[in-house]
Design an enzyme around this catalytic site. Structure first.
Site, mmCIF file in Angstrom:
data_model
loop_
_atom_site.group_PDB
_atom_site.id
_atom_site.type_symbol
_atom_site.label_atom_id
_atom_site.label_comp_id
_atom_site.label_asym_id
_atom_site.label_seq_id
_atom_site.Cartn_x
_atom_site.Cartn_y
_atom_site.Cartn_z
ATOM 1 N N HIS A 153 108.127 73.258 40.247
ATOM 2 C CA HIS A 153 106.997 73.749 39.454
ATOM 3 C C HIS A 153 107.412 74.475 38.179
ATOM 4 C CE1 HIS A 153 102.447 74.583 40.271
ATOM 5 N NE2 HIS A 153 102.655 73.981 39.125
ATOM 6 N N ASP A 213 97.848 76.020 44.287
ATOM 7 C CA ASP A 213 99.190 76.349 44.772
ATOM 8 C C ASP A 213 99.089 77.311 45.948
ATOM 9 O OD1 ASP A 213 101.980 77.059 44.887
ATOM 10 O OD2 ASP A 213 102.145 76.758 42.729
ATOM 11 N N HIS A 249 101.364 79.447 46.266
ATOM 12 C CA HIS A 249 102.059 80.609 45.710
ATOM 13 C C HIS A 249 101.436 80.995 44.375
ATOM 14 C CE1 HIS A 249 104.856 78.280 48.259
ATOM 15 N NE2 HIS A 249 105.219 79.465 48.700
ATOM 16 N N ASP A 282 103.362 82.059 41.695
ATOM 17 C CA ASP A 282 104.286 81.606 40.649
ATOM 18 C C ASP A 282 104.234 82.484 39.403
ATOM 19 O OD1 ASP A 282 105.060 79.625 42.349
ATOM 20 O OD2 ASP A 282 104.167 77.976 41.226
ATOM 21 N N HIS A 334 111.197 78.301 39.741
ATOM 22 C CA HIS A 334 109.911 77.673 40.058
ATOM 23 C C HIS A 334 108.878 78.684 40.544
ATOM 24 C CE1 HIS A 334 110.390 76.706 44.677
ATOM 25 N NE2 HIS A 334 110.947 77.846 44.364
ATOM 26 N N ASP A 382 100.363 71.904 42.952
ATOM 27 C CA ASP A 382 101.586 71.959 43.755
ATOM 28 C C ASP A 382 101.258 71.396 45.135
ATOM 29 O OD1 ASP A 382 103.744 72.828 45.447
ATOM 30 O OD2 ASP A 382 104.205 74.407 44.010
ATOM 31 N N ASP A 415 102.449 71.992 47.883
ATOM 32 C CA ASP A 415 102.387 72.988 48.960
ATOM 33 C C ASP A 415 101.044 73.714 49.002
ATOM 34 O OD1 ASP A 415 102.458 75.281 47.225
ATOM 35 O OD2 ASP A 415 104.633 75.318 47.277
ATOM 36 N N GLU A 425 106.395 69.282 43.096
ATOM 37 C CA GLU A 425 107.051 69.738 44.330
ATOM 38 C C GLU A 425 106.999 68.719 45.473
ATOM 39 O OE1 GLU A 425 108.904 72.472 44.709
ATOM 40 O OE2 GLU A 425 108.355 73.771 43.018
#
Length: 309
Positions: free
Chosen positions: A95, A121, A123, A125, A138, A225, A227, A270
């Site tokens: 990412h 996402d 996360h 980030d 990332h 992303d 994830d 990702e």
């Protein structure tokens, strides 16, 4: 009212050095080999020439320099493509590539106005080199796009703040550190955490985010992303987090973007083919790309009918 479908330009962002598990560097190549471009074409898209940007750690002094050099090259590749009026599909890569993707698009749009961005996402980030314990690049792209962090990432094209806080919305976050949350809260960034997504549904949250990020903007995009999705639907990523967004909900939300002339691009990152036994996640990514950029049957038929014989 039907809109003439715009061509799709595919950009392969081949970088894995920004992640703990670098197998995502091969994600774009694996997806194209699995038939992503053909699936878009079959859906009615006009798919243009493919562009690939690849990281080269042998030319860099360290990990961060690798990421910075790569993002400079990616931004310089994306900006002229965005000026053509095509919709861009950026395939990561880790990412950290988002710095180059959206810096390039922001540069292209700058004479006309601001860029809005929805970030899907698990996360946030939003680390800077000072706040990150892992120092994994990332985990830093959103902070960089907002103008915080290493100058090598924030100052692409000689200016910072590619995304304004009011034109950014994050959906699905459920794994993050306090420093990231504090930075985003101090800037007033809208974050729709996964608890709220589970309660309201992803489509509703996406609609809210879209209304916010597009207000007063010349164009907008989505950075997704893998994830952010539930690992049951898309397990092949380096940092899976349980209880994510259902693939079907994500596809439905992306379909709602059809016909929006201000949608400049979709970025999917990702995906790690080294973990994709049986190809389940590749099929999920292809389905997402077609959902977001594919041409609905009615629009495809109208475009075909309008072509000269």
């Amino acid at each position: 009212m039907l809109h003439t479908p715009r061509p799709v330009e595919i950009v392969s962002a081949a970088i894995g050095e920004g992640a703990r598990d670098g197998g995502c560097k091969y994600g774009a190549s694996a997806l194209l080999a699995a038939g992503l471009a053909q699936a878009l074409s079959d859906s009615g898209c006009e798919v243009g020439a493919r562009t690939m940007v690849t990281s080269d750690p042998l030319q860099a002094t360290d990990r961060m320099d690798t990421v910075a050099r790569f993002n400079q090259a990616l931004a310089e590749a994306v900006a002229p493509l965005a000026l053509t009026g095509a919709q861009l599909l950026v395939l990561g890569g880790d990412h950290s590539c988002a710095v180059g993707s959206w810096s390039g698009m922001a540069q292209a749009l700058r004479p006309h106005g601001r860029l809005g961005l929805i970030w899907v996402d698990a996360h946030l980030d939003a680390h800077t080199p000072e706040s990150s314990e892992s120092n994994a690049p990332h985990g830093m792209p959103l902070a960089a796009l907002l103008g915080h962090g290493s100058a090598a990432l924030t100052q692409l094209f000689g200016w910072s703040g590619k995304i304004r806080p009011e034109n950014l919305a994050i959906i699905g976050a459920r794994s993050y550190e306090s420093a990231e949350r504090q930075l985003l809260e101090s800037l007033g960034v809208q974050v729709i955490y996964m608890e709220e997504v589970a309660r309201r549904g992803f489509e509703d949250c996406f609609a809210q985010a879209r209304a916010a990020v597009t207000a007063g903007c010349a164009g907008w995009g989505v950075s997704l992303d893998i994830d952010g999705l539930d690992p049951g639907d898309a397990p092949a990523t380096g940092t899976p987090v349980a209880h994510g967004i259902a693939l079907a909900e994500a596809m439905a939300a992306l379909r709602s973007c059809h016909g929006d002339p201000r949608l400049v691009g979709l970025e999917i990152v990702e995906y790690n083919p080294l973990h994709d036994f049986g190809g389940q996640t590749a099929r999920a990514v292809i389905a997402l790309a077609v959902a977001g950029l594919g041409v609905p049957a009615t629009a495809a038929s109208a475009a075909l009918a309008a072509r000269p014989a």
